[in-house]
Design a protein around this motif. Structure first.
Motif, PDB file in Angstrom:
ATOM      1  N   UNK A 107       1.410   7.674 -12.469  1.00 22.67           N
ATOM      2  CA  UNK A 107       1.452   7.874 -13.919  1.00 22.67           C
ATOM      3  C   UNK A 107       0.823   6.696 -14.654  1.00 22.67           C
ATOM      4  N   UNK A 108       1.066   5.479 -14.166  1.00 28.33           N
ATOM      5  CA  UNK A 108       0.535   4.286 -14.813  1.00 28.33           C
ATOM      6  C   UNK A 108      -0.742   3.767 -14.156  1.00 28.33           C
ATOM      7  N   UNK A 109      -1.220   4.440 -13.139  1.00 26.10           N
ATOM      8  CA  UNK A 109      -2.462   4.046 -12.488  1.00 26.10           C
ATOM      9  C   UNK A 109      -2.352   2.763 -11.687  1.00 26.10           C
ATOM     10  N   UNK A 110      -1.194   2.513 -11.127  1.00 22.22           N
ATOM     11  CA  UNK A 110      -0.970   1.259 -10.404  1.00 22.22           C
ATOM     12  C   UNK A 110      -1.728   1.205  -9.084  1.00 22.22           C
ATOM     13  N   UNK A 111      -1.978   2.340  -8.474  1.00 20.27           N
ATOM     14  CA  UNK A 111      -2.661   2.377  -7.178  1.00 20.27           C
ATOM     15  C   UNK A 111      -4.124   2.809  -7.304  1.00 20.27           C
ATOM     16  N   UNK A 112      -4.695   2.630  -8.465  1.00 17.69           N
ATOM     17  CA  UNK A 112      -6.043   3.150  -8.717  1.00 17.69           C
ATOM     18  C   UNK A 112      -7.097   2.526  -7.808  1.00 17.69           C
ATOM     19  N   UNK A 113      -7.077   1.229  -7.628  1.00 19.59           N
ATOM     20  CA  UNK A 113      -8.108   0.552  -6.832  1.00 19.59           C
ATOM     21  C   UNK A 113      -7.629   0.141  -5.441  1.00 19.59           C
ATOM     22  N   UNK A 114      -6.461   0.558  -5.049  1.00 17.37           N
ATOM     23  CA  UNK A 114      -5.942   0.152  -3.742  1.00 17.37           C
ATOM     24  C   UNK A 114      -6.447   1.075  -2.641  1.00 17.37           C
ATOM     25  N   UNK A 115      -6.535   0.529  -1.438  1.00 16.90           N
ATOM     26  CA  UNK A 115      -6.926   1.340  -0.287  1.00 16.90           C
ATOM     27  C   UNK A 115      -5.784   1.485   0.706  1.00 16.90           C
ATOM     28  N   UNK A 116      -5.054   0.405   0.975  1.00 14.06           N
ATOM     29  CA  UNK A 116      -4.018   0.458   1.996  1.00 14.06           C
ATOM     30  C   UNK A 116      -2.657   0.000   1.500  1.00 14.06           C
TER      31      UNK A 116
ATOM     32  N   UNK B 160      -0.122  -0.067  -0.985  1.00 18.35           N
ATOM     33  CA  UNK B 160       0.246   0.649  -2.199  1.00 18.35           C
ATOM     34  C   UNK B 160       1.474   0.033  -2.867  1.00 18.35           C
ATOM     35  N   UNK B 161       1.858   0.602  -3.989  1.00 14.53           N
ATOM     36  CA  UNK B 161       2.946   0.074  -4.805  1.00 14.53           C
ATOM     37  C   UNK B 161       4.265   0.044  -4.045  1.00 14.53           C
ATOM     38  N   UNK B 162       4.595   1.108  -3.326  1.00 16.64           N
ATOM     39  CA  UNK B 162       5.864   1.144  -2.595  1.00 16.64           C
ATOM     40  C   UNK B 162       5.897   0.066  -1.513  1.00 16.64           C
ATOM     41  N   UNK B 163       4.779  -0.128  -0.819  1.00 21.15           N
ATOM     42  CA  UNK B 163       4.711  -1.166   0.208  1.00 21.15           C
ATOM     43  C   UNK B 163       4.898  -2.549  -0.411  1.00 21.15           C
ATOM     44  N   UNK B 164       4.310  -2.752  -1.580  1.00 19.44           N
ATOM     45  CA  UNK B 164       4.447  -4.038  -2.281  1.00 19.44           C
ATOM     46  C   UNK B 164       5.894  -4.260  -2.701  1.00 19.44           C
ATOM     47  N   UNK B 165       6.540  -3.217  -3.199  1.00 18.58           N
ATOM     48  CA  UNK B 165       7.942  -3.320  -3.602  1.00 18.58           C
ATOM     49  C   UNK B 165       8.834  -3.679  -2.418  1.00 18.58           C
ATOM     50  N   UNK B 166       8.623  -3.020  -1.292  1.00 19.89           N
ATOM     51  CA  UNK B 166       9.430  -3.295  -0.095  1.00 19.89           C
ATOM     52  C   UNK B 166       9.196  -4.720   0.388  1.00 19.89           C
ATOM     53  N   UNK B 167       7.952  -5.179   0.342  1.00 17.09           N
ATOM     54  CA  UNK B 167       7.637  -6.541   0.767  1.00 17.09           C
ATOM     55  C   UNK B 167       8.296  -7.572  -0.131  1.00 17.09           C
TER      56      UNK B 167
END
Length: 66
Positions: free
Chosen positions: A31-40, A42-49
């Motif tokens: 919805x907010x375009x947070x993963x627009x330029x990512x390839x591997x 992603x937002x959920x992985x970043x949150x877990x890390x």
């Protein structure tokens, strides 16, 4: 939180992740375009890390990686 048989034998960190709905987080990220330029990574992985780093009191990125 009441005693529940579903959490027996699971690490506390995995119990914490059960309360984070992955589809909901992915929906908000798109919805907010947070993963627009990512390839591997992603937002959920970043949150877990980030949760892992704070939960285990890591002081640097190197501690999170090792």
């Amino acid at each position: 939180m009441s005693k529940n048989a579903n959490f027996i034998g699971q690490p506390i960190f995995s119990q914490l992740l059960k309360y984070l709905p992955r589809p909901e987080i992915n929906k908000i990220a798109s919805q907010y375009g947070a993963d627009h330029y990512t390839k591997r990574f992603r937002t959920y992985d970043h949150l877990v890390t980030m949760l892992y780093g704070s939960f285990h009191s890591c002081r640097s990125l190197r501690e999170v990686v090792t």
